[in-house]
Enzyme design. Structure first.
Site, mmCIF file in Angstrom:
data_model
loop_
_atom_site.group_PDB
_atom_site.id
_atom_site.type_symbol
_atom_site.label_atom_id
_atom_site.label_comp_id
_atom_site.label_asym_id
_atom_site.label_seq_id
_atom_site.Cartn_x
_atom_site.Cartn_y
_atom_site.Cartn_z
ATOM 1 N N GLN A 196 0.946 -0.910 -0.037
ATOM 2 C CA GLN A 196 0.211 0.215 -0.050
ATOM 3 C C GLN A 196 0.730 1.397 0.170
ATOM 4 O OE1 GLN A 196 -3.882 -0.029 1.835
ATOM 5 N NE2 GLN A 196 -2.923 1.135 3.333
ATOM 6 N N GLU A 200 -2.534 9.000 -1.231
ATOM 7 C CA GLU A 200 -2.268 10.011 -0.333
ATOM 8 C C GLU A 200 -1.069 10.390 -1.038
ATOM 9 O OE1 GLU A 200 -1.198 7.009 2.831
ATOM 10 O OE2 GLU A 200 -3.206 6.963 3.411
ATOM 11 N N ASP A 228 3.983 0.163 4.198
ATOM 12 C CA ASP A 228 3.113 -0.227 4.875
ATOM 13 C C ASP A 228 2.547 -1.239 4.052
ATOM 14 O OD1 ASP A 228 0.637 -0.519 5.642
ATOM 15 O OD2 ASP A 228 -0.720 1.601 5.667
ATOM 16 N N GLU A 276 4.774 -1.670 8.185
ATOM 17 C CA GLU A 276 3.492 -1.527 8.755
ATOM 18 C C GLU A 276 2.604 -2.705 8.228
ATOM 19 O OE1 GLU A 276 0.426 1.642 8.635
ATOM 20 O OE2 GLU A 276 2.229 2.567 8.667
ATOM 21 N N LYS A 328 -4.178 5.982 15.002
ATOM 22 C CA LYS A 328 -5.009 7.345 13.852
ATOM 23 C C LYS A 328 -6.545 7.610 14.951
ATOM 24 C CE LYS A 328 -4.059 4.886 9.700
ATOM 25 N NZ LYS A 328 -4.437 3.545 8.563
ATOM 26 N N ARG A 338 -5.815 8.814 7.555
ATOM 27 C CA ARG A 338 -6.132 8.193 7.063
ATOM 28 C C ARG A 338 -5.986 8.566 5.348
ATOM 29 N NH1 ARG A 338 -9.050 4.513 9.511
ATOM 30 N NH2 ARG A 338 -8.287 3.480 8.756
ATOM 31 N N LYS A 361 2.749 9.794 9.956
ATOM 32 C CA LYS A 361 2.737 9.451 8.213
ATOM 33 C C LYS A 361 1.648 10.751 7.902
ATOM 34 C CE LYS A 361 1.286 6.211 7.058
ATOM 35 N NZ LYS A 361 1.555 4.519 6.983
#
Length: 426
Positions: free
Chosen positions: A163, A205, A242, A286, A338, A367, A389
């Protein structure tokens, strides 16, 4: 007393064009706070419930009018005249009002919006920046940014299974310097991709989302970009992953459907990561195993946990009870934080404190569905987590957090600290 006199919410759009909740809180003095709630794409099974309307005629069922109504009615009534500076009492009132284990009645999106807006209003009331209000006088550690410059998995429609591929400016002297270094690598990566006739479109992102031959190929193009920017891989810029392995896990195996690579067992995955640590300057992984593969997590922690940060995101879901299980079983060595996974600030702080007491690192995180809200930037400094992050230096919803951290570092003048590689033991 900083009494709450009004709580109201509305439906707004996040960075993916999906509805989310925004909350305003007003105190009797006129002080006010506003907060918008983020939303994830790859979500852990044990996350608090994000309440969606389910009406296919509105936003494909993703509307949040029910959550908004819960704020405007039940929550507003319950919090009237409460002291906004007593965050624990406010959050406890929200939890009691909801009355469920997973916040499924009122919705974690409704509750979190209120929790954050109350904190902002209280900070304004007492005349302090949010990071100082939440963290006290010793809050002066700027986080090392983990910048997601190449997107895959659920965050992009490409052939990359993992990801996030992140760069970490471990050799920087300050946050501003680290942001500059990471941004320069980001721009060089675009040039590398263009030279290979690969797409430079970006994912959720802000990172590039090219079609690559393999996940390892992503590491190679990033190393090329680091060197092209004039930096030394491992000394100036380190790497982080991640994997979001829960998205790959099925019937005891990890399946790489996007790239078409052969399936791997948990043992194969652990050995692959160990091999990559020898070849690439990876300092953090992660969700390297699925949230439902605790045996795999145990194997991974035993194999590389002494030389790599292993972050539990879907594994822990910012939940103190699940984290306690991980600590007891020596699984992972860090937790991703988060705020919308758990739903209140008080529970968020509890998870961070539990992690710290056990020697686990905490990484404050955005997120994939974000807003212009910069709350997590202040939260990272307030908690002295040392890591954040919040995506690539691209897209306003990501850059807003970086810009807020630049402002905070400027406010702290000579008192700001930047941990750099020390937080990873390098």
């Amino acid at each position: 007393m900083a009494s709450i006199v009004a709580v109201s919410a509305r439906e707004i759009l996040d960075s993916r064009g999906n509805p989310t909740v925004e909350v305003d809180v007003v105190l009797e003095t006129g002080a006010a706070g506003r907060a918008a709630v983020p939303s994830g794409a790859s979500t852990g099974e044990r996350e608090a419930v994000e309440l969606r309307d389910g009406d296919p005629a509105r936003y494909g069922g993703k509307g949040v009018l029910n959550a908004v109504n819960n704020v405007n009615t039940e929550i507003a009534e319950a919090l009237e005249d409460m002291d906004a500076t007593d965050q624990i009492a406010v959050d406890r009132a929200l939890l009691d009002l909801d009355g469920t284990e997973n916040k499924g009645r009122l919705g974690a999106n409704a509750m979190l919006g209120v929790s954050m807006a109350v904190a902002r209003a209280a900070a304004f009331e007492v005349g302090l920046p949010l990071y100082r209000y939440l963290g006290g006088p010793m809050a002066r550690t700027l986080p090392v940014p983990m910048m997601n410059i190449l997107n895959g998995g659920a965050h992009a429609t490409n052939t990359v299974d993992f990801q996030e591929f992140m760069i970490i400016p471990v050799g920087a002297d300050s946050f501003a310097d680290g942001l500059r270094m990471g941004t320069q690598v980001f721009h060089q990566l675009k040039k590398v991709l263009v030279s290979r006739k690969l797409s430079t479109g970006v994912g959720d992102e802000g990172g590039f989302a090219p079609n690559l031959a393999s996940d390892e190929e992503a590491l190679k193009v990033i190393i090329e970009a680091i060197e092209a920017a004039g930096f030394r891989p491992g000394q100036d810029i380190a790497l982080a992953l991640d994997v979001a392995a829960s998205e790959l896990f099925q019937n005891g195996q990890y399946h790489f459907k996007k790239s078409g690579a052969p399936s791997r067992s948990p043992k194969d995955m652990a050995e692959m990561y160990a091999g990559w640590l020898e070849q690439y300057p990876i300092v953090s992984i992660e969700d390297g195993m699925s949230e439902n593969d605790w045996d795999g997590w145990k194997l991974l922690t035993e194999k590389i946990g002494d030389r790599c940060q292993l972050v539990g995101d879907d594994l822990f879901c910012t939940n103190s009870e699940i984290l306690a299980k991980g600590i007891e079983n020596d699984v992972a060595n860090a937790i991703l934080i988060k705020v919308n996974q758990i739903g209140t600030l008080t529970e968020t702080f509890e998870a961070i404190e539990l992690a710290r007491s056990a020697g686990y690192n905490s990484v404050i995180s955005h997120r994939s569905g974000e807003t212009e809200d910069t709350f997590i930037a202040d939260l990272a400094v307030a908690t002295q987590a040392g890591q954040i992050k919040t995506g690539a230096p691209s897209r306003s919803d990501r850059v807003a957090k970086y810009n807020q951290l630049l402002r905070i570092e400027e406010q702290l003048e000579g008192y700001a600290e930047y941990p750099g590689g020390a937080i990873f033991g390098i």
